[in-house]
Design an enzyme around this catalytic site. Structure first.
Site: not given
Length: 370
Positions: A173, A176, A178
């Site tokens: 990931h 977004h 993060y």
């Protein structure tokens, strides 16, 4: 059963990036927070199994946090470390495989998205490249190089564990706002060492993670990398303002070992840059030559920002435009989020032209594992 002519492109087999799938439908990762103490239970396994039973080609799990004390930003988010949590994920994998599906965990660190007030009993402070929140507030000290290297190894260990418990791929990931994306974004990365600087310099943390993951899983295990331009506090944010910058950004990630890019957008039909109808996944595929996953309000008449408006949900909006783009080779795989969250049989209903049976997304669906 026969496949609807309209949806035929979605149900062609996919082979690319070391991954073989029966069709082009991917379940998008969606945070659910139904794992008390970080351990996914039988209800979580059943939730994913139902999507596999109904013909989803690849399931990407909700974000699962790596082994770091400040990795999670919310309670109930599943861990991807520790014997009990990994046993829970092994159960999920067995259920999905028994139903004929394939599955990848999304491994995650939320960085400075973690708020101290949500964890009053924890001594773990949020972390980030420069200790800055997405709004520019100084919430912690910048990470040291030693700490960064420890984080890289935590991602690698999570990927190795994914392979060992039987997953078919792993997704990192990097989107977004993060942790990884906080290194990418110049607003949150003010470092002057090797992990900062220009757009390419800011990819170094991600590159080291990808290289470490590749070393941990070997040459044949598929690595998916999710990235985005937008941030939760700035939907108009851009890491790359034009195709040339996007190519510079993607090249080191691709060379490090990414097999498939997952280009996260809020609305898949929107062009990424002026002068072309290509969306972010389309540009990614064109510039890297690697398979790309598109995502963003697929099959629904509203994007996910409507979740924050009382009473809003999402009705079926048709997929003709999506199918046309897929047929033309703009992207390779299609990630479906809220439509699949609400309706486990979404893929089967689309396949067999049972459109009238599709369940509309409702905000309250977030409170259950259907």
């Amino acid at each position: 059963m026969t496949v609807s002519n309209t949806a035929a492109a979605l149900f062609k087999p996919f082979e690319g990036g070391r991954l073989k799938l029966e069709n082009r439908i991917v379940m998008a990762p969606m945070t659910r927070s139904f794992s008390p103490t970080g351990v996914p239970g039988p209800d979580v396994a059943g939730y994913y199994r139902r999507r596999a039973e109904n013909g989803v080609g690849l399931i990407i799990t909700e974000g699962t946090v790596i082994n770091h004390p400040a990795a999670a930003a919310d309670h109930g988010v599943p861990h991807f470390y520790g014997e009990e949590a990994l046993e829970g994920w092994a159960r999920v994998v067995r259920e999905v495989h028994e139903a004929g599906g394939k599955i990848a965990p999304q491994i995650w660190h939320t960085g400075t998205a973690r708020e101290r007030k949500k964890f009053p009993d924890s001594n773990a402070d949020p972390i980030g490249p420069s200790g800055l929140s997405l709004t520019g507030e100084q919430v912690s000290e910048p990470l040291t190089v030693e700490e960064i290297r420890g984080l890289v190894q935590a991602y690698a260990q999570a990927a190795a564990d994914a392979k060992s418990v039987g997953f078919d791929a792993v997704e990192i990931h990097g989107a977004h706002g993060y942790l990884i994306d906080q290194f990418f974004w110049d607003f949150t990365n003010k470092r002057t060492d090797e992990y900062g600087g220009d757009l390419v310099g800011r990819t170094r943390f991600a590159v080291e993670i990808i290289e470490a993951v590749r070393a941990a899983v070997g040459p044949d295990f598929p690595i998916i990398f999710r990235f985005s331009q937008w941030k939760p506090v700035n939907y108009g944010a851009k890491l790359a303002a034009n195709p040339e910058e996007l190519e510079r950004f993607l090249a080191p990630l691709s060379a490090a070992g990414v097999d498939i890019f997952h280009a996260s957008t809020r609305r898949f039909w929107e062009p990424e840059f002026e002068g072309s109808d290509l969306n972010l996944a389309g540009w990614t595929r064109k510039l890297t030559g690697k398979p790309a996953i598109t995502v963003g309000s697929i099959g629904l008449d509203s994007d996910f920002t409507s979740l924050f408006e009382e009473g809003k949900g999402g009705q079926y909006a048709g997929i003709d435009n999506l199918i046309e783009r897929l047929e033309h080779g703009e992207f390779d795989l299609v990630a479906v989020g809220r439509a699949l969250l609400t309706d486990p049989a979404w893929a089967a209903k689309i396949r067999n032209d049972r459109i009238e049976e599709l369940q509309p997304f409702k905000r309250e669906d977030l409170a259950t594992l259907s």
